[in-house]
Each structure stands twice: as structure tokens, then as C-alpha cells.
Design an enzyme around this catalytic site. Structure first.
Site, PDB file in Angstrom:
ATOM      1  N   GLY A  12       0.839  -1.209   0.000  1.00  0.00           N
ATOM      2  CA  GLY A  12       0.000   0.000   0.000  1.00  0.00           C
ATOM      3  C   GLY A  12       0.864   1.245   0.000  1.00  0.00           C
ATOM      4  N   VAL A  16      -0.593   6.852   3.864  1.00  0.00           N
ATOM      5  CA  VAL A  16       0.112   6.368   5.053  1.00  0.00           C
ATOM      6  C   VAL A  16       1.389   5.617   4.662  1.00  0.00           C
ATOM      7  N   ARG A  42       0.011   4.889  -9.662  1.00  0.00           N
ATOM      8  CA  ARG A  42       0.478   5.496  -8.421  1.00  0.00           C
ATOM      9  C   ARG A  42       1.987   5.249  -8.250  1.00  0.00           C
ATOM     10  N   VAL A  93      -3.005  -0.852   3.545  1.00  0.00           N
ATOM     11  CA  VAL A  93      -3.978  -0.689   2.459  1.00  0.00           C
ATOM     12  C   VAL A  93      -5.233   0.011   2.977  1.00  0.00           C
ATOM     13  N   GLU A 171      -1.342   4.023  12.802  1.00  0.00           N
ATOM     14  CA  GLU A 171      -0.672   5.280  12.467  1.00  0.00           C
ATOM     15  C   GLU A 171      -1.523   6.458  12.917  1.00  0.00           C
ATOM     16  N   ALA A 174      -1.473  12.978  10.718  1.00  0.00           N
ATOM     17  CA  ALA A 174      -2.575  13.697  10.063  1.00  0.00           C
ATOM     18  C   ALA A 174      -2.052  14.184   8.721  1.00  0.00           C
ATOM     19  N   LYS A 226      -6.767   3.121  18.386  1.00  0.00           N
ATOM     20  CA  LYS A 226      -6.731   3.902  17.140  1.00  0.00           C
ATOM     21  C   LYS A 226      -8.124   4.447  16.807  1.00  0.00           C
ATOM     22  N   LEU A 227      -9.132   3.579  16.866  1.00  0.00           N
ATOM     23  CA  LEU A 227     -10.499   4.034  16.586  1.00  0.00           C
ATOM     24  C   LEU A 227     -10.925   5.078  17.618  1.00  0.00           C
ATOM     25  N   ARG A 266      -7.577  21.018  31.415  1.00  0.00           N
ATOM     26  CA  ARG A 266      -8.194  19.693  31.277  1.00  0.00           C
ATOM     27  C   ARG A 266      -8.818  19.533  29.890  1.00  0.00           C
ATOM     28  N   CYS A 282     -10.810   9.299   7.239  1.00  0.00           N
ATOM     29  CA  CYS A 282     -10.785   8.433   8.424  1.00  0.00           C
ATOM     30  C   CYS A 282     -11.830   8.695   9.499  1.00  0.00           C
ATOM     31  N   ARG A 456     -13.940  29.089   7.497  1.00  0.00           N
ATOM     32  CA  ARG A 456     -12.691  28.703   8.167  1.00  0.00           C
ATOM     33  C   ARG A 456     -12.089  29.803   9.021  1.00  0.00           C
TER      34      ARG A 456
HETATM   35  P1  NAD Z   1      -4.844   4.967   0.327  1.00  0.00           P
HETATM   36  O1  NAD Z   1      -6.105   4.625  -0.353  1.00  0.00           O
HETATM   37  O2  NAD Z   1      -4.198   6.302   0.062  1.00  0.00           O
HETATM   38  O3  NAD Z   1      -3.733   3.852  -0.004  1.00  0.00           O
HETATM   39  C1  NAD Z   1      -3.947   2.482   0.033  1.00  0.00           C
HETATM   40  C2  NAD Z   1      -3.193   1.824  -1.128  1.00  0.00           C
HETATM   41  O4  NAD Z   1      -3.244   0.400  -0.980  1.00  0.00           O
HETATM   42  C3  NAD Z   1      -3.775   2.129  -2.516  1.00  0.00           C
HETATM   43  O5  NAD Z   1      -2.791   2.762  -3.320  1.00  0.00           O
HETATM   44  C4  NAD Z   1      -4.179   0.729  -3.075  1.00  0.00           C
HETATM   45  O6  NAD Z   1      -3.945   0.599  -4.459  1.00  0.00           O
HETATM   46  C5  NAD Z   1      -3.264  -0.185  -2.276  1.00  0.00           C
HETATM   47  N1  NAD Z   1      -3.740  -1.569  -2.181  1.00  0.00           N
HETATM   48  C6  NAD Z   1      -4.960  -2.018  -1.766  1.00  0.00           C
HETATM   49  N2  NAD Z   1      -4.989  -3.364  -1.758  1.00  0.00           N
HETATM   50  C7  NAD Z   1      -3.778  -3.793  -2.194  1.00  0.00           C
HETATM   51  C8  NAD Z   1      -3.193  -5.083  -2.398  1.00  0.00           C
HETATM   52  N3  NAD Z   1      -3.866  -6.197  -2.106  1.00  0.00           N
HETATM   53  N4  NAD Z   1      -1.926  -5.150  -2.861  1.00  0.00           N
HETATM   54  C9  NAD Z   1      -1.230  -4.019  -3.127  1.00  0.00           C
HETATM   55  N5  NAD Z   1      -1.708  -2.775  -2.938  1.00  0.00           N
HETATM   56  C10 NAD Z   1      -2.966  -2.657  -2.472  1.00  0.00           C
HETATM   57  O7  NAD Z   1      -5.126   4.799   1.876  1.00  0.00           O
HETATM   58  P2  NAD Z   1      -4.422   5.574   3.092  1.00  0.00           P
HETATM   59  O8  NAD Z   1      -5.024   6.919   3.274  1.00  0.00           O
HETATM   60  O9  NAD Z   1      -2.943   5.445   2.960  1.00  0.00           O
HETATM   61  O10 NAD Z   1      -4.933   4.686   4.322  1.00  0.00           O
HETATM   62  C11 NAD Z   1      -4.445   3.376   4.531  1.00  0.00           C
HETATM   63  C12 NAD Z   1      -4.873   2.917   5.917  1.00  0.00           C
HETATM   64  O11 NAD Z   1      -4.272   3.748   6.918  1.00  0.00           O
HETATM   65  C13 NAD Z   1      -6.384   2.981   6.170  1.00  0.00           C
HETATM   66  O12 NAD Z   1      -6.749   1.903   6.979  1.00  0.00           O
HETATM   67  C14 NAD Z   1      -6.552   4.288   6.941  1.00  0.00           C
HETATM   68  O13 NAD Z   1      -7.668   4.265   7.790  1.00  0.00           O
HETATM   69  C15 NAD Z   1      -5.277   4.332   7.767  1.00  0.00           C
HETATM   70  N6  NAD Z   1      -4.838   5.679   8.124  1.00  0.00           N
HETATM   71  C16 NAD Z   1      -4.893   6.689   7.223  1.00  0.00           C
HETATM   72  C17 NAD Z   1      -4.423   7.962   7.576  1.00  0.00           C
HETATM   73  C18 NAD Z   1      -4.495   9.114   6.621  1.00  0.00           C
HETATM   74  O14 NAD Z   1      -4.233  10.228   7.051  1.00  0.00           O
HETATM   75  N7  NAD Z   1      -4.824   8.913   5.365  1.00  0.00           N
HETATM   76  C19 NAD Z   1      -3.852   8.175   8.854  1.00  0.00           C
HETATM   77  C20 NAD Z   1      -3.805   7.094   9.732  1.00  0.00           C
HETATM   78  C21 NAD Z   1      -4.291   5.850   9.363  1.00  0.00           C
HETATM   79  C1  UGA Z   2      -6.961  12.503  11.470  1.00  0.00           C
HETATM   80  C2  UGA Z   2      -6.249  12.474  12.827  1.00  0.00           C
HETATM   81  O1  UGA Z   2      -5.944  13.824  13.213  1.00  0.00           O
HETATM   82  C3  UGA Z   2      -4.967  11.661  12.750  1.00  0.00           C
HETATM   83  O2  UGA Z   2      -4.378  11.577  14.044  1.00  0.00           O
HETATM   84  C4  UGA Z   2      -5.316  10.251  12.250  1.00  0.00           C
HETATM   85  O3  UGA Z   2      -4.139   9.486  12.111  1.00  0.00           O
HETATM   86  C5  UGA Z   2      -6.013  10.357  10.907  1.00  0.00           C
HETATM   87  O4  UGA Z   2      -7.207  11.158  11.046  1.00  0.00           O
HETATM   88  C6  UGA Z   2      -6.444   9.027  10.379  1.00  0.00           C
HETATM   89  O5  UGA Z   2      -6.662   8.091  11.091  1.00  0.00           O
HETATM   90  O6  UGA Z   2      -6.564   9.029   9.155  1.00  0.00           O
HETATM   91  P1  UGA Z   2      -6.654  13.806   9.182  1.00  0.00           P
HETATM   92  O7  UGA Z   2      -7.985  13.252   8.841  1.00  0.00           O
HETATM   93  O8  UGA Z   2      -5.556  13.684   8.201  1.00  0.00           O
HETATM   94  O9  UGA Z   2      -6.106  13.160  10.538  1.00  0.00           O
HETATM   95  O10 UGA Z   2      -6.794  15.379   9.485  1.00  0.00           O
HETATM   96  P2  UGA Z   2      -7.230  16.240  10.782  1.00  0.00           P
HETATM   97  O11 UGA Z   2      -6.231  17.301  10.953  1.00  0.00           O
HETATM   98  O12 UGA Z   2      -7.559  15.424  11.947  1.00  0.00           O
HETATM   99  O13 UGA Z   2      -8.556  16.926  10.233  1.00  0.00           O
HETATM  100  C7  UGA Z   2      -9.741  16.187   9.983  1.00  0.00           C
HETATM  101  C8  UGA Z   2     -10.873  17.147   9.661  1.00  0.00           C
HETATM  102  O14 UGA Z   2     -11.248  17.900  10.806  1.00  0.00           O
HETATM  103  C9  UGA Z   2     -10.521  18.179   8.593  1.00  0.00           C
HETATM  104  O15 UGA Z   2     -11.601  18.368   7.732  1.00  0.00           O
HETATM  105  C10 UGA Z   2     -10.228  19.418   9.397  1.00  0.00           C
HETATM  106  O16 UGA Z   2     -10.411  20.611   8.680  1.00  0.00           O
HETATM  107  C11 UGA Z   2     -11.224  19.279  10.531  1.00  0.00           C
HETATM  108  N1  UGA Z   2     -10.831  20.031  11.744  1.00  0.00           N
HETATM  109  C12 UGA Z   2      -9.715  19.688  12.428  1.00  0.00           C
HETATM  110  C13 UGA Z   2     -11.638  21.066  12.193  1.00  0.00           C
HETATM  111  O17 UGA Z   2     -12.690  21.372  11.585  1.00  0.00           O
HETATM  112  N2  UGA Z   2     -11.270  21.738  13.332  1.00  0.00           N
HETATM  113  C14 UGA Z   2     -10.150  21.433  14.026  1.00  0.00           C
HETATM  114  O18 UGA Z   2      -9.891  22.097  15.058  1.00  0.00           O
HETATM  115  C15 UGA Z   2      -9.357  20.383  13.563  1.00  0.00           C
END
Ligand code: NAD
Ligand code: UGA
Length: 480
Positions: A12, A16, A42, A93, A171, A174, A226-227, A266, A282, A456
Site C-alpha cells: 500500500g 500512510v 500510483r 492498504v 498510524e 494527520a 486507534k479508533l 483539562r 478516516c 474557516r
Molecule cells: P490509500 O487509499 O491512500 O492507499 C492504500 C493503497 O493500498 C492504494 O494505493 C491501493 O492501491 C493499495 N492496495 C490495496 N490493496 C492492495 C493489495 N492487495 N496489494 C497491493 N496494494 C494494495 O489509503 P491511506 O489513506 O494510505 O490509508 C491506509 C490505511 O491507513 C487505512 O486503513 C486508513 O484508515 C489508515 N490511516 C490513514 C491515515 C491518513 O491520514 N490517510 C492516517 C492514519 C491511518
Molecule cells: C486525522 C487524525 O488527526 C490523525 O491523528 C489520524 O491518524 C487520521 O485522522 C487518520 O486516522 O486518518 P486527518 O484526517 O488527516 O487526521 O486530518 P485532521 O487534521 O484530523 O482533520 C480532519 C478534519 O477535521 C478536517 O476536515 C479538518 O479541517 C477538521 N478540523 C480539524 C476542524 O474542523 N477543526 C479542528 O480544530 C481540527
């Protein structure tokens, strides 16, 4: 046994996998890091000669990739070979919300994670640590383990022996600040059973993260933490946005309320910016996942509590489009609205679940003519998100152009292209350049009475009002 990690594979290459592996490669020159993806386009972009063309826009990422790519960091579609040569495999992924079947609309779709587990089971050789990097429902590690173990008997002929340990390492980065978050994380969380495997992963992070910030838990706590982290963060935004609506109705100002409560240690001052509603790939998906999980365990009150955080966010986004219609004399049909910002937040090209999508759809449905500008989001992406074609904006407004038909939108390549004859400007993403707009000059191009809707709080109130433009600012009831 002690694990010596020399070769990592990350499945993936997304928001991330790409940045996380780049930072690991940067800090661990002795480890070869292969990032693989099934998406050829990609991967091609990750290998672009011009580092400005990487598939993900993330401040500072280009420099890290430039330092490591071709040395100990490689992007490819060689999934089989990279799995076979790895001592440690990260599953990174996508895990979007299920669109159909049991749990549709709430549960995470784990088909990509399952596919990965099957690929790992088939191609891995020798002792292998499998790390869940994707955000997953609690107990997913069990599914992965079951698949790996079941296939051991199926694929393991003596010369191709493999054995597995599964860890959870969610992970917390943000988007828009990914490199900063990875370089200086508040904590790194590792959940698992096997001490040696946990130590092997901890050792990688210890190359740049202080030991006290690396937390070890059992695997289920790690998955659930994480959730929970995302649910708590999203809850703050829904809370402040609900109060913002109350401020608008009562004469209070949400920024003042936020400052007043944020100084209570707090509560704390972060994540209290009222905006157009949280977006991103997310928050919504992870809270709905928590809702589904709670229902599964018969905890309906818990499910309702968290679902209300998402419901309030949906309501809030529609509230903004409704109030624009109301301010523009009850109709936006045939009126031109300039949308500034389409990404779900600043400093990213990601539009997944962006508030801009539902707000623009609402306004188009009402017959508005939109122009859309975002410094990093491309025309094609907006077309995908809105589900309809857009046109390139034409600099000087020309009545004969068919892009001024009700319910249509055009794409501005340059920030200056969309103000002509606009009735209103709507700021949806907090890109810095929007705070530098010369409203005096812009006002001459707009139709009167003109409006700025600032969702904003980044526009200079003074400049807008001096330019004789009406202003609505999120959560600001001081002018009622
Ligand atoms: P993304 O869609 O940007 O990337 C995932 C990639 O995995 C894609 O490019 C897809 O082609 C590839 N993929 C899927 N199945 C595959 C396979 N079987 N073999 C090879 N490649 C494969 O997703 P993302 O935003 O990077 O998120 C990935 C995970 O991390 C999710 O579970 C998400 O919830 C979590 N996460 C995301 C963020 C964020 O900020 N985006 C932050 C923390 C956690
Ligand atoms: C969020 C979490 O902040 C990360 O810690 C986490 O890893 C990630 O989700 C994930 O699991 O994917 P992200 O979605 O990239 O990160 O961005 P954030 O900065 O959290 O913003 C999320 C949304 O909330 C945006 O639309 C942002 O504009 C909004 N936001 C954020 C507000 O409206 N007000 C705030 O004070 C902060």
C-alpha cells in the site's frame, strides 16, 4: 528468537504507506524498504523524476523521498518478490466503509486487508513479522492470523518454510503534517503478544523516537485505541461546531468561546477550530466502525452516542449550504458562487469526505453556478467527487459562455479567475493564500450586493467590510 530486520515490505503506497516508509528509510539506512502497490499509475508517480509530481502532496515529503529513493527506498509493483524477501511486512492498504452487504454504511470493508494476508501467506519465506498499519476493527489481527496459519499448511513445503507474528501498529499521522507527525510523534503504539517481535519493531522506531514514547499494549487495546483516538478528536469538532451554531443564534463568537474553554488545561486548546465540518478519509469511517462494533456487542447506547457525532457533522455541512441560500434572498438559482478550497483541509491534495463535496452538491442542486479553485486539487478529482463534468474557467466573464448555465461548475486554474460577476465567495479550506486576498480589488469584479462566506475564519474581516462586501463568518453571532 531475536529478529534482525534488514528488509521491510510495505503493501500500500498511499497517504500512510508512502510517507511512513519514507521516514523509516530515512532514519534506518541499514534497512531496505520496498513499498509495493497494485496501482501501477500510483507507483509510476512515486518514481517520478520530478519530485514535485509525487502522487501525494505533503509538505517536506519530496525532500525525504529525494534523499532515500534508489538507495534504501524503492517503489514498485513487485508484490511477490518484495514479500518473499521481507523480514517485516506492513499492511497499509485502504479500509473504507462497506458499500453493500452486511454492515453496509458502517463496517469497514476488509477485502483489501484479507487479500494482503493471503498474498503474504502465499509468498512469505522464513520467520516474518506482519504489522497492521491500516486502521482496523478490533479483532482483525485474529482474522489475519487465521489466514496466515491456515495457509501455512497449504503452501509450506519444506524449502519454503514461513512462520508469522502479527503486530498492531496504528498510524496517528494527520495529512498535511504527516512528515512532522512522523518525525516527532506524540507516541508510537505497538500491540502484540510476542516480545521479540515487539522489540524488533520498537528498535526500528528507536532510531529517532525517544524510548518513553513507544507504548506497548495488548493487540486488542492497540486496535481499539486507534479508533478511539479518531472518535475523540472528531467528537471535539462536532462539539465546537454545535456551539458555533448556537453562537450565531445568540450573539456569541465561537472563537472567543473556544479560547475561553481551551485555556482550561483539562480541555486544552487544540482541535477547537470551528469549520465546515470534519472531512478526510478516516474520522467518519472510523467512528462508524466503532458504531458497528458497539452494535455487534449489543451496546446500543454506546453506538447511538458515537453515531450522533457523525450525524451532527452531516447536519452542519447542510446547515452551511442552507444559510447561503437564505442570505442570498432565498435562492441561488443562476447566481455565481466562487468556491475557494476543495481539499478536506489545507496542505493536502486529498478530497476524501471533504465538506466541500456535499456543500457544492447542495448548491448545484439549488441551481447555483459554481467556480472552484484549490491550489492542489485537480479538475479530474473534482469531477469524480461531484459526479459531473466541469469546464475550465474563462478569465473574463463572458455571457455567451455556456459555463454559466444553472447548476454547472467551472474549474479555476488561477485564484483570480473566479471572482468576475460572482455574487458570493465561499471559503471552505484554510489555505494560507486565501487570507491574502485583496478584497478591495475583488469587490470591483463582484456583483452587488456581494457576500463572503468564511467557513474557516481565515479572511480578514476588516478588509472585507471596508470593501463593502457582506460577511458571514462561521460561529460569529456578533453582527446579528
Ligand atoms: P490509500 O487509499 O491512500 O492507499 C492504500 C493503497 O493500498 C492504494 O494505493 C491501493 O492501491 C493499495 N492496495 C490495496 N490493496 C492492495 C493489495 N492487495 N496489494 C497491493 N496494494 C494494495 O489509503 P491511506 O489513506 O494510505 O490509508 C491506509 C490505511 O491507513 C487505512 O486503513 C486508513 O484508515 C489508515 N490511516 C490513514 C491515515 C491518513 O491520514 N490517510 C492516517 C492514519 C491511518
Ligand atoms: C486525522 C487524525 O488527526 C490523525 O491523528 C489520524 O491518524 C487520521 O485522522 C487518520 O486516522 O486518518 P486527518 O484526517 O488527516 O487526521 O486530518 P485532521 O487534521 O484530523 O482533520 C480532519 C478534519 O477535521 C478536517 O476536515 C479538518 O479541517 C477538521 N478540523 C480539524 C476542524 O474542523 N477543526 C479542528 O480544530 C481540527
Amino acid at each position: 528468537m531475536d529478529f534482525k530486520i534488514r528488509n521491510i515490505c510495505c503493501i500500500g503506497a498511499g497517504y500512510v504507506g508512502g510517507p511512513t516508509m519514507s521516514v523509516i528509510a530515512d532514519h534506518c539506512p541499514h534497512i531496505k524498504v520496498n513499498v509495493v502497490d497494485k496501482n501501477e499509475d500510483r507507483i509510476k508517480l512515486w518514481n517520478s523524476q520530478n519530485f514535485k509530481n509525487l502522487p501525494i502532496y505533503e509538505p517536506g515529503l519530496d525532500k525525504v523521498v529525494e534523499r532515500c529513493r534508489g538507495k534504501n527506498l524503492f517503489f514498485s509493483t513487485n508484490i511477490k518478490e518484495s514479500i518473499a524477501s521481507a523480514d517485516m511486512i506492513f499492511i497499509s492498504v485502504n479500509t473504507p466503509t462497506k458499500k453493500k452487504g452486511i454492515g453496509a454504511g458502517q463496517a469497514s470493508d476488509l477485502k483489501w486487508v484479507e487479500a494482503c494476508a493471503r498474498q503474504v501467506a502465499k509468498y512469505a519465506k522464513g520467520p516474518t513479522i506482519v504489522v497492521e498499519k491500516s486502521t482496523l476493527p478490533v479483532k482483525t489481527a485474529e482474522v489475519i492470523k487465521t489466514i496466515l496459519e491456515a495457509s501455512q499448511s497449504e503452501f509450506n513445503i519444506s524449502e519454503n518454510y514461513s512462520s508469522f507474528h502479527v503486530l498492531s501498529n496504528p498510524e496517528f499521522l494527520a495529512e498535511g503534517s504527516a512528515i512532522k507527525d512522523l518525525e516527532k510523534p506524540d507516541r508510537v503504539l505497538i500491540g502484540g503478544e510476542n516480545k521479540e517481535a515487539i522489540n524488533a519493531l520498537s528498535d526500528i522506531y528507536k532510531s529517532w523516537v525517544p524510548k518513553k514514547k513507544i507504548l506497548h499494549t495488548n493487540i486488542w487495546s492497540s486496535e481499539l485505541a486507534k479508533l478511539t483516538a479518531n472518535a475523540f478528536l472528531a467528537q471535539r469538532i462536532s462539539s465546537i461546531n454545535s456551539i458555533g451554531a448556537l453562537c450565531e443564534a445568540t450573539g456569541a463568537d465561537v472563537r472567543e468561546v473556544a479560547r475561553a474553554i481551551g485555556t482550561d488545561s483539562r480541555i486544552g486548546s487544540k482541535f477547537l477550530d470551528s469549520g465546515p465540518g470534519f472531512g478526510g478519509s478516516c474520522f467518519k469511517k472510523d467512528i462508524l466502525n466503532l458504531v458497528y462494533l458497539s452494535k455487534h456487542f449489543g451496546l446500543y447506547e454506546v453506538a447511538n452516542f458515537w453515531e450522533s457525532v457523525v450525524n451532527l457533522n452531516n447536519w452542519h455541512q447542510h446547515r452551511i449550504s442552507k444559510l447561503i441560500v437564505k442570505k442570498l434572498f432565498g435562492t441561488v438559482s443562476g447566481k455565481r458562487i466562487y468556491i475557494l478550497g476543495f481539499a478536506f483541509k489545507a496542505n493536502t491534495n486529498d478530497t476524501r469526505e471533504s465538506a466541500a463535496i456535499s456543500i457544492c452538491k447542495d448548491l448545484l442542486e439549488e441551481g447555483a453556478i459554481l467556480s472552484i479553485y484549490d491550489p492542489k486539487v485537480e479538475l479530474k478529482q473534482i469531477e469524480n467527487d461531484l459526479g459531473c463534468k466541469g469546464m475550465k474557467a474563462i478569465k473574463n466573464y463572458d455571457k455567451s459562455q455556456n459555463y454559466s448555465i444553472e447548476g454547472q461548475w467551472s474549474f479555476s486554474e488561477n485564484i483570480n479567475d473566479g471572482f468576475d460577476r460572482a455574487d458570493a465567495v465561499l471559503v471552505l479550506t484554510e489555505w494560507k493564500i486565501f487570507s491574502k486576498i485583496n478584497w478591495n480589488a475583488v469587490s470591483k469584479k463582484m456583483r452587488k450586493p456581494s457576500w463572503v462566506f468564511d467557513a474557516r475564519s481565515i479572511i480578514s474581516e476588516e478588509n472585507v467590510l471596508e470593501a463593502n462586501i457582506n460577511l458571514w463568518k462561521i460561529g460569529d453571532g456578533t453582527r446579528i
